[in-house]
Design a protein around this motif. Structure first.
Motif, PDB file in Angstrom:
ATOM      1  N   VAL A 106       0.851  -1.203   0.000  1.00 22.50           N
ATOM      2  CA  VAL A 106       0.000   0.000   0.000  1.00 22.50           C
ATOM      3  C   VAL A 106       0.880   1.244   0.000  1.00 22.50           C
ATOM      4  O   VAL A 106       0.669   2.171  -0.787  1.00 22.50           O
ATOM      5  N   ALA A 107       1.893   1.266   0.846  1.00 19.33           N
ATOM      6  CA  ALA A 107       2.792   2.424   0.912  1.00 19.33           C
ATOM      7  C   ALA A 107       3.556   2.610  -0.396  1.00 19.33           C
ATOM      8  O   ALA A 107       3.678   3.734  -0.901  1.00 19.33           O
ATOM      9  N   THR A 108       4.044   1.528  -0.970  1.00 17.84           N
ATOM     10  CA  THR A 108       4.810   1.607  -2.219  1.00 17.84           C
ATOM     11  C   THR A 108       3.946   2.108  -3.369  1.00 17.84           C
ATOM     12  O   THR A 108       4.367   2.970  -4.143  1.00 17.84           O
ATOM     13  N   LEU A 109       2.732   1.575  -3.483  1.00 19.08           N
ATOM     14  CA  LEU A 109       1.844   1.986  -4.577  1.00 19.08           C
ATOM     15  C   LEU A 109       1.396   3.437  -4.412  1.00 19.08           C
ATOM     16  O   LEU A 109       1.223   4.150  -5.401  1.00 19.08           O
ATOM     17  N   GLN A 110       1.207   3.888  -3.181  1.00 25.98           N
ATOM     18  CA  GLN A 110       0.856   5.290  -2.968  1.00 25.98           C
ATOM     19  C   GLN A 110       2.005   6.201  -3.381  1.00 25.98           C
ATOM     20  O   GLN A 110       1.779   7.261  -3.947  1.00 25.98           O
ATOM     21  N   GLN A 111       3.245   5.790  -3.115  1.00 25.37           N
ATOM     22  CA  GLN A 111       4.407   6.576  -3.544  1.00 25.37           C
ATOM     23  C   GLN A 111       4.490   6.644  -5.067  1.00 25.37           C
ATOM     24  O   GLN A 111       4.990   7.625  -5.607  1.00 25.37           O
ATOM     25  N   LEU A 112       3.991   5.608  -5.750  1.00 22.75           N
ATOM     26  CA  LEU A 112       3.999   5.589  -7.209  1.00 22.75           C
ATOM     27  C   LEU A 112       2.839   6.381  -7.801  1.00 22.75           C
ATOM     28  O   LEU A 112       2.720   6.484  -9.017  1.00 22.75           O
ATOM     29  N   TYR A 114      -0.630   5.899  -7.144  1.00 23.94           N
ATOM     30  CA  TYR A 114      -1.909   5.199  -7.271  1.00 23.94           C
ATOM     31  C   TYR A 114      -2.806   5.522  -6.089  1.00 23.94           C
ATOM     32  O   TYR A 114      -2.322   5.795  -4.985  1.00 23.94           O
ATOM     33  N   THR A 115      -4.122   5.479  -6.317  1.00 29.23           N
ATOM     34  CA  THR A 115      -5.099   5.561  -5.234  1.00 29.23           C
ATOM     35  C   THR A 115      -5.283   4.137  -4.750  1.00 29.23           C
ATOM     36  O   THR A 115      -5.733   3.281  -5.499  1.00 29.23           O
ATOM     37  N   VAL A 116      -4.942   3.876  -3.493  1.00 24.79           N
ATOM     38  CA  VAL A 116      -4.879   2.505  -2.995  1.00 24.79           C
ATOM     39  C   VAL A 116      -5.810   2.321  -1.798  1.00 24.79           C
ATOM     40  O   VAL A 116      -5.907   3.195  -0.942  1.00 24.79           O
ATOM     41  N   LYS A 117      -6.482   1.157  -1.761  1.00 27.77           N
ATOM     42  CA  LYS A 117      -7.287   0.765  -0.615  1.00 27.77           C
ATOM     43  C   LYS A 117      -6.815  -0.601  -0.149  1.00 27.77           C
ATOM     44  O   LYS A 117      -6.509  -1.476  -0.965  1.00 27.77           O
ATOM     45  N   ARG A 118      -6.764  -0.775   1.139  1.00 24.25           N
ATOM     46  CA  ARG A 118      -6.439  -2.071   1.702  1.00 24.25           C
ATOM     47  C   ARG A 118      -7.743  -2.866   1.782  1.00 24.25           C
ATOM     48  O   ARG A 118      -8.681  -2.470   2.479  1.00 24.25           O
ATOM     49  N   ALA A 119      -7.815  -3.971   1.069  1.00 23.98           N
ATOM     50  CA  ALA A 119      -9.043  -4.767   0.999  1.00 23.98           C
ATOM     51  C   ALA A 119      -8.959  -5.920   1.996  1.00 23.98           C
ATOM     52  O   ALA A 119      -7.879  -6.422   2.298  1.00 23.98           O
ATOM     53  N   GLY A 120     -10.077  -6.336   2.488  1.00 30.21           N
ATOM     54  CA  GLY A 120     -10.122  -7.458   3.418  1.00 30.21           C
ATOM     55  C   GLY A 120      -9.859  -7.009   4.839  1.00 30.21           C
ATOM     56  O   GLY A 120      -9.841  -5.835   5.165  1.00 30.21           O
ATOM     57  N   GLY A 121      -9.631  -7.980   5.717  1.00 28.64           N
ATOM     58  CA  GLY A 121      -9.487  -7.721   7.139  1.00 28.64           C
ATOM     59  C   GLY A 121      -8.233  -7.115   7.617  1.00 28.64           C
ATOM     60  O   GLY A 121      -7.347  -6.604   7.196  1.00 28.64           O
TER      61      GLY A 121
END
Length: 121
Positions: A106-112, A114-121
């Motif tokens: 999540v942190a890496t993709l946000q630095q790139l 992207y709009t990121v959501k953590r899915a699941g629990g």
């Protein structure tokens, strides 16, 4: 009674030209009928989740929702696998990374960017 049309042999390799496209018969590098896979449509949000189904309880981190073609997806997967220090694969438009790496991805993709959501629990 249903009969099948005879199947004609299509050359896929030539000693002069190398690999040939089975569709147009041209060398693979100069293929005129290349089918480029369209980028998957979505809501623009990249989701990072965890999956264990069909893996005997072993978890993988799954990244979905990326609007990239197959080649770009493989390049991003390679970069993410190196970041996590783990193996993985690109399957059906999703990147699978072995192990639990949701927070790091999540942190890496946000630095790139992207709009990121953590899915699941």
């Amino acid at each position: 009674m249903v009969t099948k049309a005879p199947r004609h042999a299509v050359p896929v390799y030539s000693t002069e030209q190398g690999r040939l496209c089975p569709g147009c018969g041209q060398p693979a590098a100069a293929c005129a009928c290349k089918t480029k896979s369209a980028a998957p449509k979505g809501d623009g949000v990249v989701r990072v989740g965890r999956a264990t189904k069909g893996r005997k309880g072993t978890g993988v981190t799954v990244v979905t929702g990326l609007a990239l073609d197959q080649e770009q997806l493989r390049e991003l997967a390679s970069r993410l696998k190196k970041q996590c220090g783990a193996g993985g694969a690109v399957k059906e438009g999703a990147i699978e990374i072995q192990g639990e790496h949701r927070d790091l991805l999540v942190a890496t993709l946000q630095q790139l960017g992207y709009t990121v959501k953590r899915a699941g629990g």
